[in-house]
Design an enzyme around this catalytic site. Sequence first.
Site, mmCIF file in Angstrom:
data_model
loop_
_atom_site.group_PDB
_atom_site.id
_atom_site.type_symbol
_atom_site.label_atom_id
_atom_site.label_comp_id
_atom_site.label_asym_id
_atom_site.label_seq_id
_atom_site.Cartn_x
_atom_site.Cartn_y
_atom_site.Cartn_z
ATOM 1 N N GLU A 68 0.865 -1.180 0.000
ATOM 2 C CA GLU A 68 0.000 0.000 0.000
ATOM 3 C C GLU A 68 0.902 1.230 0.000
ATOM 4 O O GLU A 68 1.522 1.546 1.016
ATOM 5 C CB GLU A 68 -0.897 -0.006 1.236
ATOM 6 N N THR B 136 -3.918 6.234 2.057
ATOM 7 C CA THR B 136 -4.125 7.623 2.462
ATOM 8 C C THR B 136 -4.774 8.406 1.322
ATOM 9 O O THR B 136 -4.403 9.528 1.012
ATOM 10 C CB THR B 136 -2.816 8.292 2.933
ATOM 11 N N LYS C 22 -10.918 -1.353 6.737
ATOM 12 C CA LYS C 22 -9.746 -1.131 7.575
ATOM 13 C C LYS C 22 -10.201 -0.637 8.942
ATOM 14 O O LYS C 22 -10.952 0.342 9.029
ATOM 15 C CB LYS C 22 -8.845 -0.089 6.899
#
Length: 194
Positions: free
Chosen positions: A32, A61, A121
């Site tokens: 990621e 992000t 998440k």
Amino acid sequence: MKKVVAVIRGNTTEEAEMIAHGSVDGGISILEITYTVPNASTLIQKLSDTYGKKAVVGAGTVLDEITARLAILAGAAFIVSPSFNKEVAILCNRYRVPYLPGCYTAAEMIEALEYGSDVIKVFPGNTVSPSFISGMKGPLPQVQLMPSGGVNAENAKEWLDKGAAAISIGSSLYQSTREKVAEEAGRVIKNIKV
């Protein structure tokens, strides 16, 4: 290892790239690349080209649909956000790219599920214990959770044993050399298999 995501951050593109390579060297095959990394789109494209099918490269992000679109155009295979964003969910669904939003409450998780998120998440993960996963799966047995924050080699197996679909590891991978990153990544993988 398909249940471990290496969260790649760095003050420079080169530092982030070194951490990504070390993570793959150590056995982690899901990367990621966060949009806190300078030139994140370029790095996503470079790593996708470098690793091909050996590693899955996504973006993290991601705060808005514009960034999500840039990441997808760069080759991101999945999109991760620190919170749920309806516009990002719609865009990802349109392009059939998995969206993993950060959620903390049952209400947030239900909304993410309603917008098509397959994996959610748990963020920030360092504020809960692994039992949060099994606790949340009581009323929401269909939810696939991935803790992010506070996950390391020592507790990775416990998160998975409590029902996490995957785990997201970041800060413990931020080492000074590619070899040290690989060693830490390998330690995480070894402890999961124990």
